[in-house]
Design an enzyme around this catalytic site. Sequence first.
Site, mmCIF file in Angstrom:
data_model
loop_
_atom_site.group_PDB
_atom_site.id
_atom_site.type_symbol
_atom_site.label_atom_id
_atom_site.label_comp_id
_atom_site.label_asym_id
_atom_site.label_seq_id
_atom_site.Cartn_x
_atom_site.Cartn_y
_atom_site.Cartn_z
ATOM 1 N N HIS A 26 -1.671 28.378 1.218
ATOM 2 C CA HIS A 26 -0.607 27.800 2.038
ATOM 3 C C HIS A 26 0.630 28.689 2.028
ATOM 4 O O HIS A 26 1.495 28.550 1.168
ATOM 5 C CB HIS A 26 -0.247 26.416 1.499
ATOM 6 C CG HIS A 26 -1.412 25.475 1.446
ATOM 7 N ND1 HIS A 26 -2.387 25.548 0.476
ATOM 8 C CD2 HIS A 26 -1.749 24.440 2.250
ATOM 9 C CE1 HIS A 26 -3.283 24.594 0.699
ATOM 10 N NE2 HIS A 26 -2.926 23.903 1.761
ATOM 11 N N HIS A 261 0.935 26.347 7.767
ATOM 12 C CA HIS A 261 0.889 25.428 6.627
ATOM 13 C C HIS A 261 -0.212 25.789 5.630
ATOM 14 O O HIS A 261 0.054 25.935 4.437
ATOM 15 C CB HIS A 261 0.702 23.976 7.099
ATOM 16 C CG HIS A 261 0.333 23.062 5.976
ATOM 17 N ND1 HIS A 261 1.254 22.383 5.226
ATOM 18 C CD2 HIS A 261 -0.883 22.758 5.431
ATOM 19 C CE1 HIS A 261 0.643 21.699 4.268
ATOM 20 N NE2 HIS A 261 -0.661 21.906 4.379
ATOM 21 N N GLU A 412 3.397 -0.015 -10.066
ATOM 22 C CA GLU A 412 2.347 0.444 -10.986
ATOM 23 C C GLU A 412 2.132 1.951 -10.885
ATOM 24 O O GLU A 412 1.996 2.652 -11.894
ATOM 25 C CB GLU A 412 1.032 -0.293 -10.709
ATOM 26 C CG GLU A 412 1.079 -1.788 -10.962
ATOM 27 C CD GLU A 412 1.722 -2.585 -9.833
ATOM 28 O OE1 GLU A 412 1.965 -2.007 -8.735
ATOM 29 O OE2 GLU A 412 1.988 -3.789 -10.019
ATOM 30 N N HIS A 474 -7.401 -11.029 -8.438
ATOM 31 C CA HIS A 474 -6.884 -10.590 -9.732
ATOM 32 C C HIS A 474 -7.981 -10.268 -10.743
ATOM 33 O O HIS A 474 -7.693 -9.827 -11.845
ATOM 34 C CB HIS A 474 -5.968 -11.669 -10.324
ATOM 35 C CG HIS A 474 -4.612 -11.713 -9.690
ATOM 36 N ND1 HIS A 474 -4.441 -11.757 -8.323
ATOM 37 C CD2 HIS A 474 -3.359 -11.705 -10.231
ATOM 38 C CE1 HIS A 474 -3.144 -11.790 -8.057
ATOM 39 N NE2 HIS A 474 -2.473 -11.754 -9.195
HETATM 40 C C1 LIG Z 1 -1.807 12.413 -1.652
HETATM 41 C C2 LIG Z 1 -2.146 13.559 -0.759
HETATM 42 N N1 LIG Z 1 -2.562 13.303 0.489
HETATM 43 C C3 LIG Z 1 -2.902 14.322 1.305
HETATM 44 C C4 LIG Z 1 -2.833 15.612 0.879
HETATM 45 C C5 LIG Z 1 -3.272 16.760 1.781
HETATM 46 N N2 LIG Z 1 -2.065 17.497 2.242
HETATM 47 C C6 LIG Z 1 -1.669 18.616 1.649
HETATM 48 S S1 LIG Z 1 -0.255 19.225 2.298
HETATM 49 C C7 LIG Z 1 -0.168 17.972 3.423
HETATM 50 C C8 LIG Z 1 0.977 17.910 4.404
HETATM 51 C C9 LIG Z 1 2.268 18.066 3.718
HETATM 52 O O1 LIG Z 1 3.297 18.219 4.612
HETATM 53 P P1 LIG Z 1 4.666 18.809 4.088
HETATM 54 O O2 LIG Z 1 5.033 18.198 2.821
HETATM 55 O O3 LIG Z 1 5.640 18.681 5.204
HETATM 56 O O4 LIG Z 1 4.323 20.297 3.785
HETATM 57 P P2 LIG Z 1 4.553 21.580 4.697
HETATM 58 O O5 LIG Z 1 3.655 21.436 5.870
HETATM 59 O O6 LIG Z 1 5.963 21.574 5.073
HETATM 60 O O7 LIG Z 1 4.157 22.711 3.817
HETATM 61 C C10 LIG Z 1 -1.240 17.112 3.270
HETATM 62 C C11 LIG Z 1 -1.471 15.927 4.115
HETATM 63 C C12 LIG Z 1 -2.399 15.829 -0.432
HETATM 64 N N3 LIG Z 1 -2.315 17.044 -0.947
HETATM 65 N N4 LIG Z 1 -2.032 14.787 -1.216
#
Ligand SMILES: Cc1ncc(C[n+]2csc(CCOP(=O)(O)OP(=O)(O)O)c2C)c(N)n1
Length: 659
Positions: A26, A261, A412, A474
């Site tokens: 990334h 990204h 939680e 529960h």
């Molecule tokens: C809990 C979770 N859900 C989904 C992902 C997959 N994922 C990785 S980065 C991302 C998007 C993040 O967007 P942003 O924080 O704006 O990052 P940028 O594109 O600016 O680098 C997703 C959905 C993850 N790593 N963790």
Amino acid sequence: MTDRRTLANAIRFLSIDAVQAANSGHPGAPMGMADIAEVLWRGVLRHNPENPQWANRDRFVLSNGHGSMLIYSLLHLTGYDVTIDDLKSFRQLHSRTPGHPEYGYTAGVETTTGPLGQGLANAVGMALAERTLAAQFNRDQFPIVDHYTYCFAGDGCLMEGVSHEACSLAGTLGLGKLIVFYDDNGISIDGDVRGWFSDDTPARFESYGWQVIRGVDGHDATEVETALKTARQETSRPTLICCRTVIGFGSPNLAGSEKTHGAPLGDAEIQATRDAMGWSYGPFEIPADIQSAWDAKAQGAKAQAEWDQLFADYQKQYPDLASEFERRIQGDLPQKALPAFDKAIAETQSESPKLATRKASQNAIEVVAKLFPETLGGSADLGHSNLTVWPECQANSQDNPGGNYMHYGVREFGMCALMNGIALHGGFLPFGGTFLIFMEYARNAVRMAALMKQRVIYVFTHDSIGLGEDGPTHQPIEQLASLRSTPGLETWRPCDTTETFVAWKEAVSYQGPTALALSRQGLANQPRAAQQVADIARGGYVLKKETSALELILIATGSEVELAVAASESLGGGVRVVSMPSTSRFDREDAAYKEAVLPASCTKRLAIEAGHPDGWYKYVGLNGDVIGMQTFGESGPGGDVMKHFGFTVDHVVSKAKAL
Ligand SMILES: Cc1ncc(C[n+]2csc(CCOP(=O)(O)OP(=O)(O)O)c2C)c(N)n1
């Protein structure tokens, strides 16, 4: 003097080149946050690259962990043990630069991040740990615990619900030394976030009670520096610095696009970026002047030397406190604690009345809190149900920052992610309670504790359909199986007070997380000889030995042990009852011990547990049977519900006879 943009470009190009070499990763986030990182890491962050364990270092968390090359570049450039070859082997098997930052793999990585939002919650836990430890150990003129916690978070972290849980609590607690940089680039994987994320983030954080610094140009070092100064001056509220940035900054054709990204830029675009940014160096090449402008080793050594002097003076004035501080930071157990715990265990065996194991756990917690001053307990608003409060506990708050009990509120996931941050910070033994069923809300933080081998204890009460009236919403069914299948997590489901005490003792001495599954309903204490008490820690043991030739083995846990014992009485002398409070612990025993408890020659075996049965077949074998739960439960008095689902002596006896 090299200009700041050029210094930031060192991060950009190391990130671009490593992602390209790995053909995966990334680049967008490191390129977008490089200018912010340059301001924070060159001069502001107090750390010592040559001693990543220095107790009073500032903590840094990259919550948007997909941007891992940002932190690896920073660690390399500032002088940690992260070499250029490590960067060249980004994302390769067994490298020190895994796809997402992983605690324990790379010097300087404070927590594993990647599951978005959780790093931010870990950072809240670290800031809480810092403040609590400071309140417990600092003395006039001796601020031996005095550091900031910095966190980078993206849109993804802030979309995740756990960011609300953690940041809302951070606001209430007034964690003034927590500073979060929001990478407001308007882009996530699917593109422009306005289609799915239109919150007024600054207003949201203001409503939590944070100081919010709006509209900072994340590519203007002076603006970032000014914001950081304002943030550090505010000591009673956490700060969110909202930085407008461009994802993939510097790439002429892809900057601002989601295309940067999570994919390499490609050779042509990388060359175009080099040209546009005036970066004339080859892949992984950092000129000496840029490298030395980044090098933080001398600065770090100086910062630590100053602190070492402070600590040496503190040691002179407060020798006991100083050695206690060192013990707690190293995570060593107090010398006399475990023998004292054994004594408490022996006492429970001789004199315990019928008690719910949640109540037995409360009694154990009293012992734990006395023996381990590092205890930092808590519950997600179920303190009086989970029985996690003890008579001398003190609520931790802004007014009482040294308190050893956390009211986490109904959060939680936030609680468990905070506990990871507390454990990672060091100095504490965190435990937190909720109903076993709501472990599911916290599930990924439990998994992360296991992945990071952190000593965190979960007090999961109301552990089966036996909880009764609250009904199937529960009543846990598949949760025990899920916990038991988590690598490195120890799960204990004790059957009485003595087993509960042993489970607590094992939990405090285990370097990893432990889940305690505890009953709401009262359970009689089982008779045991001293050897049997000692064998509880092996996870499974013969609780009631057959009095004639062995014909049948009943295996049970928790509330069903009582039932197994009662059924064995109706079934005759050839029946053995095995109590198995921890399957993972039993699995680690040697073959001889396992054979002694579960002799292969006896194939008539019946396991009884009011939970999903699948995990039990490996103990009962193909000729055995399991009385468990394959449906959801029902609302009704606990005894009636247990009866309805076959947890009766008659049913156990008839199943056993059918084998
Ligand atoms: C809990 C979770 N859900 C989904 C992902 C997959 N994922 C990785 S980065 C991302 C998007 C993040 O967007 P942003 O924080 O704006 O990052 P940028 O594109 O600016 O680098 C997703 C959905 C993850 N790593 N963790």
